[in-house]
Design a protein around this motif. Structure first.
Motif, PDB file in Angstrom:
ATOM      1  N   PHE A  10       0.855  -1.189   0.000  1.00 17.37           N
ATOM      2  CA  PHE A  10       0.000   0.000   0.000  1.00 17.37           C
ATOM      3  C   PHE A  10       0.883   1.228   0.000  1.00 17.37           C
ATOM      4  CE2 PHE A  10      -2.770   3.107   2.261  1.00 17.37           C
ATOM      5  CZ  PHE A  10      -3.879   3.067   1.412  1.00 17.37           C
ATOM      6  N   GLN A  22      -6.572  -3.686   1.311  1.00 19.49           N
ATOM      7  CA  GLN A  22      -6.480  -2.395   0.626  1.00 19.49           C
ATOM      8  C   GLN A  22      -7.598  -1.456   1.095  1.00 19.49           C
ATOM      9  OE1 GLN A  22      -4.101  -1.283  -1.732  1.00 19.49           O
ATOM     10  NE2 GLN A  22      -2.979  -3.117  -1.101  1.00 19.49           N
ATOM     11  N   GLN A  26      -7.096   2.060   3.129  1.00 21.83           N
ATOM     12  CA  GLN A  26      -7.623   3.293   2.535  1.00 21.83           C
ATOM     13  C   GLN A  26      -8.603   3.979   3.478  1.00 21.83           C
ATOM     14  OE1 GLN A  26      -6.519   4.716  -0.285  1.00 21.83           O
ATOM     15  NE2 GLN A  26      -7.842   6.457   0.204  1.00 21.83           N
TER      16      GLN A  26
END
Length: 296
Positions: A10, A22, A26
């Motif tokens: 990442f 992911q 995020q």
């Protein structure tokens, strides 16, 4: 025992896929911080668990009930791990306590819109390296540690999970003036636990009475934490952490790196440290017996 070392990459940094996705990474970058939030930030193996316990005990004014009945990853969930949102929804009222290993360049922007209190915990990188090396041996969600010289190379080249120690500490401490941030070191906690508790309680605006402070000191001593199943990660299943290969809380000592480093390895580490940290103004105190410590 099969390893679970799936890796998520990442923003160029490696994270254990067992705990991170992911989407969860995020979401951390977009987290809506509140002014009442308390965020504990560190590079791995820098004293994070210790600070989680300090914050818990200060918040409860020395009452150990919560720290003896609720696992620390539930009390102070890791912001970037996939389960964080569910834990926060289930948490009781009161200031939220969060934990993160994310570097400032990723997480900092989310903090700019709030006055959340940030406690940054750092530690002698040589001790971080040795502790991380031993942790890799028991953590099945991390890659095989390999030999110590190989691990040392990866640390100095910033090729381990969670990225560069050098960038992490510089990124967060350089922003101390712009953030509501308190920098606490592992060595301070080890050499002056009572003084550390005073500093943190003042920062959190939770001044303690003498008996409350005494209880905090008692219950967040290293020996007390090592015996507490809510803190020592012994509740984590064996397929995730192989407890036969070590203890999550090993010695708690400062200067343990001297038992691992050769003279040549130490010289090489110092050379890389001085090169990477030449623009850092922090003064590091890593040895109790030294007047100014091992500093740059």
């Amino acid at each position: 025992m099969a390893r679970l070392d799936v890796t998520e990459v990442f923003h160029g940094i490696l994270f254990p896929g067992h705990l991170h996705t992911q989407d969860s990474l995020q979401r951390a970058l977009e987290f809506p911080f509140q002014d009442t939030d308390i965020l504990i930030v560190s590079y791995p193996k820098s004293g994070t668990t210790w600070m989680q316990e300090i914050v818990t005990l200060i918040s409860s004014r020395g009452d150990p009930h919560l720290s003896h009945t609720v696992p620390n990853w539930t009390r102070a969930p890791w912001l970037e791990q996939y389960y964080c949102a569910d834990f926060l929804k289930a948490s009781s009222s009161g200031p939220r306590v969060l934990t993160s290993h994310l570097p400032h360049h990723l997480l900092g922007p989310a903090l700019q819109a709030s006055n959340a209190r940030v406690i940054y915990v750092s530690r002698n990188p040589k001790d971080v390296l040795v502790s991380f090396y031993h942790f890799h041996k028991m953590a099945n969600f991390l890659p095989e540690a390999g030999s110590f010289p190989e691990f040392l190379d990866k640390f100095l080249e910033s090729k381990l999970h969670y990225g560069s120690w050098f960038d992490h500490i510089k990124g967060w401490t350089n922003q101390a003036a712009a953030l509501n941030l308190l920098h606490v070191t592992y060595e301070e906690m080890s050499m002056d636990l009572r003084g550390t508790l005073d500093r943190v309680s003042s920062f959190l605006q939770r001044p303690l009475l003498e008996d409350e402070l005494n209880n905090c000191v008692k219950h967040c001593s290293f020996s007390s934490m090592k015996d507490n199943k809510m803190i020592n990660y012994s509740l984590v299943p064996g397929e995730i952490m192989d407890h036969s290969k070590g203890s999550f809380m090993r010695t708690g000592q400062i200067g343990d790196w001297k038992n691992m480093f050769t003279k040549e390895q130490n010289q090489r580490f110092d050379s890389v440290f001085n090169s990477k940290m030449h623009d850092c103004t922090l003064e590091f105190v890593w040895e109790e017996e030294e007047e100014k410590g091992e500093s740059r």
